[in-house]
Design a protein around this motif. Structure first.
Motif, short mmCIF file in Angstrom:
data_model
loop_
_atom_site.label_atom_id
_atom_site.label_comp_id
_atom_site.label_asym_id
_atom_site.label_seq_id
_atom_site.Cartn_x
_atom_site.Cartn_y
_atom_site.Cartn_z
N TYR A 1 2.35 -2.16 9.18
CA TYR A 1 2.44 -2.28 7.73
C TYR A 1 3.67 -3.12 7.36
N TYR A 2 3.48 -3.94 6.33
CA TYR A 2 4.55 -4.80 5.82
C TYR A 2 4.87 -4.43 4.38
N ASN A 3 6.09 -4.77 3.98
CA ASN A 3 6.47 -4.74 2.57
C ASN A 3 5.95 -6.03 1.95
N ASN A 4 4.90 -5.93 1.16
CA ASN A 4 4.21 -7.14 0.68
C ASN A 4 5.11 -8.02 -0.18
N ASP A 5 5.96 -7.41 -1.00
CA ASP A 5 6.84 -8.21 -1.85
C ASP A 5 7.84 -9.02 -1.01
N ILE B 1 10.91 -19.44 13.66
CA ILE B 1 11.66 -19.10 12.44
C ILE B 1 10.78 -18.30 11.49
N HIS B 2 9.54 -18.76 11.27
CA HIS B 2 8.63 -18.04 10.37
C HIS B 2 8.30 -16.66 10.92
N GLY B 3 8.06 -16.56 12.23
CA GLY B 3 7.75 -15.27 12.81
C GLY B 3 8.90 -14.28 12.70
N SER B 4 10.12 -14.76 12.90
CA SER B 4 11.29 -13.88 12.76
C SER B 4 11.46 -13.41 11.33
N ALA B 5 11.23 -14.31 10.37
CA ALA B 5 11.35 -13.92 8.96
C ALA B 5 10.28 -12.90 8.58
N ILE B 6 9.07 -13.07 9.09
CA ILE B 6 7.99 -12.12 8.79
C ILE B 6 8.28 -10.76 9.42
N ASP B 7 8.84 -10.73 10.63
CA ASP B 7 9.15 -9.46 11.29
C ASP B 7 10.17 -8.63 10.52
N THR B 8 11.04 -9.28 9.78
CA THR B 8 12.05 -8.53 9.02
C THR B 8 11.45 -7.77 7.85
N THR B 9 10.18 -8.06 7.49
CA THR B 9 9.55 -7.37 6.36
C THR B 9 8.69 -6.20 6.81
N CYS B 10 8.68 -5.89 8.11
CA CYS B 10 7.85 -4.80 8.63
C CYS B 10 8.46 -3.45 8.27
N VAL B 11 7.60 -2.52 7.88
CA VAL B 11 8.06 -1.15 7.54
C VAL B 11 7.56 -0.11 8.53
N HIS B 12 6.62 -0.49 9.38
CA HIS B 12 6.14 0.48 10.39
C HIS B 12 5.68 -0.29 11.63
N TRP B 13 6.37 -0.04 12.75
CA TRP B 13 6.04 -0.69 14.01
C TRP B 13 5.26 0.26 14.90
N ALA B 14 4.27 -0.27 15.58
CA ALA B 14 3.59 0.49 16.63
C ALA B 14 4.42 0.39 17.91
N LEU B 15 4.53 1.49 18.63
CA LEU B 15 5.36 1.54 19.82
C LEU B 15 4.48 1.50 21.07
N SER B 16 4.98 0.79 22.07
CA SER B 16 4.32 0.74 23.38
C SER B 16 5.39 0.91 24.44
N CYS B 17 5.32 2.01 25.19
CA CYS B 17 6.34 2.32 26.20
C CYS B 17 7.73 2.42 25.58
N GLY B 18 7.78 2.94 24.36
CA GLY B 18 9.06 3.12 23.69
C GLY B 18 9.64 1.87 23.06
N ARG B 19 8.89 0.77 23.09
CA ARG B 19 9.38 -0.48 22.50
C ARG B 19 8.44 -0.94 21.40
N HIS C 1 0.83 -1.19 0.00
CA HIS C 1 0.00 0.00 0.00
C HIS C 1 0.88 1.25 0.00
N GLN C 2 0.33 2.32 -0.52
CA GLN C 2 1.00 3.61 -0.47
C GLN C 2 0.59 4.31 0.82
N ILE C 3 1.53 4.42 1.75
CA ILE C 3 1.26 4.98 3.07
C ILE C 3 1.97 6.32 3.18
N ALA C 4 1.21 7.35 3.44
CA ALA C 4 1.78 8.69 3.57
C ALA C 4 2.66 8.76 4.80
N GLY C 5 3.89 9.25 4.61
CA GLY C 5 4.82 9.37 5.71
C GLY C 5 5.64 8.13 5.95
N ILE C 6 5.31 7.02 5.30
CA ILE C 6 6.05 5.75 5.49
C ILE C 6 6.62 5.29 4.17
#
Length: 450
Positions: A382-386, A358-376, A209-214
């Motif tokens: 949002y993910y990079n779909n490709d 292993i699958h969860g770690s691989a999927i996390d590497t494709t994230c382009v925008h993380w939500a923060l909670s208490c600075g973490r 998706h085209q995300i403004a600011g990301i």
């Protein structure tokens, strides 16, 4: 700007997630009722259990220990005694089982067929664990569909195909009366076809998706600046998430504040109400934006994608029965019970436990925008779909390739053993025939079995 209005299409929608667990638990409880009416000991096994206990008492007696000492025992008798211990191992006490288990484990792992088939099943179980855990989320993010629709498609297509694959594999083994070589060939053929039908999955998917600011675009398209200056006066919170979509340009904003909107309009319809935000300074031409994420233009591709996944699952499950037959035929009769136990132990330790990580770690590497909670980092918005598609399907392809390699080695070893057995049989046949002629038609040779 106003409160948050959630719909079933919103990625934050949770729903009655606990209802499925209640239904599944109730079904399991009902299915377990007939077990209360089983006898304590099965009639056939009662006499066998008494015999094994007598054998155990004899082998553990002090007189037998002196008599059967290693110095006074022939190699053949020693092997028979070890096999006897393995045979009665299921009825040993916990301490006795711990003592005999390492020897049984090493003896079982020395079988190359058993080891390779178990490694192949580990690869298949790793693939299944990754699919079962993350396929609904993958479909939801990749094709912009709701979680309920993704799970409905999986339940209607994938799970029936798994059942069909297991049943067809058992029918082929029975109808064709497949031996070890035939079972190995069927496993290899099924995995090769599964690998072949997995290749198109790399190319079936939707763009990000085209995300403004990301999403930073090199083109000068309005609304896609990396740091839009129009939202600076709004002081938008960095951890907010209430996505809105500009339907004219298909640009998505994290919150109405990031779109520079200052007012809200609710349009009531017959079945549902739609929320719009107006007076948006960051939107091209000041168009109103609607609440919720933008719909994907290629959501229709989810059905052919899942059909290919289901076909691959059916072909992979085709190997279930023949591979199990290879395990049972590849070990001694007295080792079969523990061999099956060792097999499932390896499946749990090497596949079902690490594969979701292993699958969860691989999927996390494709994230382009993380939500923060208490600075973490808390959850990925949002993910990079490709990248998501290539890494998720790539992991599945990797495990399928490992299974193909293991089954290919199994088939090569089985063919070599079959060739050696035929050569040995052809060499011994003339000697047996000559022995029959010498002993006469009424006499049988002592060692005429091949």
């Amino acid at each position: 700007v106003g409160g948050i209005s959630l719909t079933i299409k919103d990625p934050r929608w949770v729903g009655a997630w606990w209802l499925g667990f209640l239904i599944a638990a109730g079904s399991v409880a009902l299915a377990a009722i007939p077990y209360f009416f089983f006898p304590k000991e099965m009639p056939k096994e009662k006499h066998e259990l008494q015999f094994r206990r007598k054998v155990l008492a004899v082998t553990d007696s002090p007189a037998r220990k002196d008599k059967d000492s290693p110095s006074k025992q022939s190699p053949g008798e020693s092997t028979k005694k070890q096999d006897g211990l393995v045979q009665i191992a299921p009825n040993l006490t916990v301490i006795q089982f711990i003592k005999v288990f390492p020897r049984v484990l090493l003896q079982t792992l020395r079988h190359p067929i058993f080891l390779l088939v178990v490694l192949s099943q580990v690869c298949l179980s790793s693939m299944a664990a990754g699919m079962a855990t993350f396929l609904p989320k993958f479909l939801e993010r990749q094709f912009s569909i709701t979680a309920s629709y993704a799970n409905l498609l999986i339940g209607c297509l994938s799970f029936p195909s798994v059942i069909v694959g297991i049943v067809v594999g058992g029918v082929l083994v029975k109808r064709l009366r497949l031996g070890p070589v035939g079972c190995g060939a069927l496993c290899l053929l099924g995995m090769l076809l599964c690998l072949f039908f997995s290749l198109p999955l790399f190319f079936i998917g939707c763009p990000s998706h085209q995300i403004a600011g990301i999403t930073h675009q090199t083109s000068a398209q309005p609304g896609l600046e990396l740091f839009p200056s129009c939202m600076e006066v709004c002081s938008c919170p960095s951890d907010g998430f209430n996505p809105v979509c500009d339907p004219s340009t298909r640009v998505e904003y994290i919150t109405p504040c990031h779109a520079g909107c200052s007012s809200q309009v609710v349009q009531d319809a017959l079945d549902k109400s739609q929320v719009f935000y107006t007076n948006c300074s960051c939107v091209a031409e000041g168009n109103p934006v609607m609440a919720g994420s933008c719909d994907s233009t290629c959501s229709h591709l989810v059905v052919p994608f899942l059909l290919l996944v289901s076909l691959g699952s059916a072909l992979a499950c085709l190997t279930h029965t023949p591979s199990f037959m290879l395990i049972l035929r590849g070990v001694k009769k007295e080792d079969k019970t523990l061999a099956v136990g060792i097999q499932f132990m390896f499946l749990r330790i090497l596949a079902w436990m690490p594969s979701p990580v292993i699958h969860g770690s691989a999927i996390d590497t494709t994230c382009v925008h993380w939500a923060l909670s208490c600075g973490r980092r808390a959850v990925c918005r949002y993910y990079n779909n490709d990248l998501l598609r290539n890494r998720f399907i790539g992991l599945q392809f990797f495990f399928k390739t490992g299974s193909v390699i293991c089954f290919a080695l199994v088939l090569a070893i089985l063919r070599q053993q079959d060739k050696e057995a035929r050569t040995k049989e052809s060499r011994s046949s003339p000697a047996v025939a000559q022995q029959l002629l010498v002993s006469g038609p009424g006499k049988k040779p002592e060692d005429s079995r091949v």
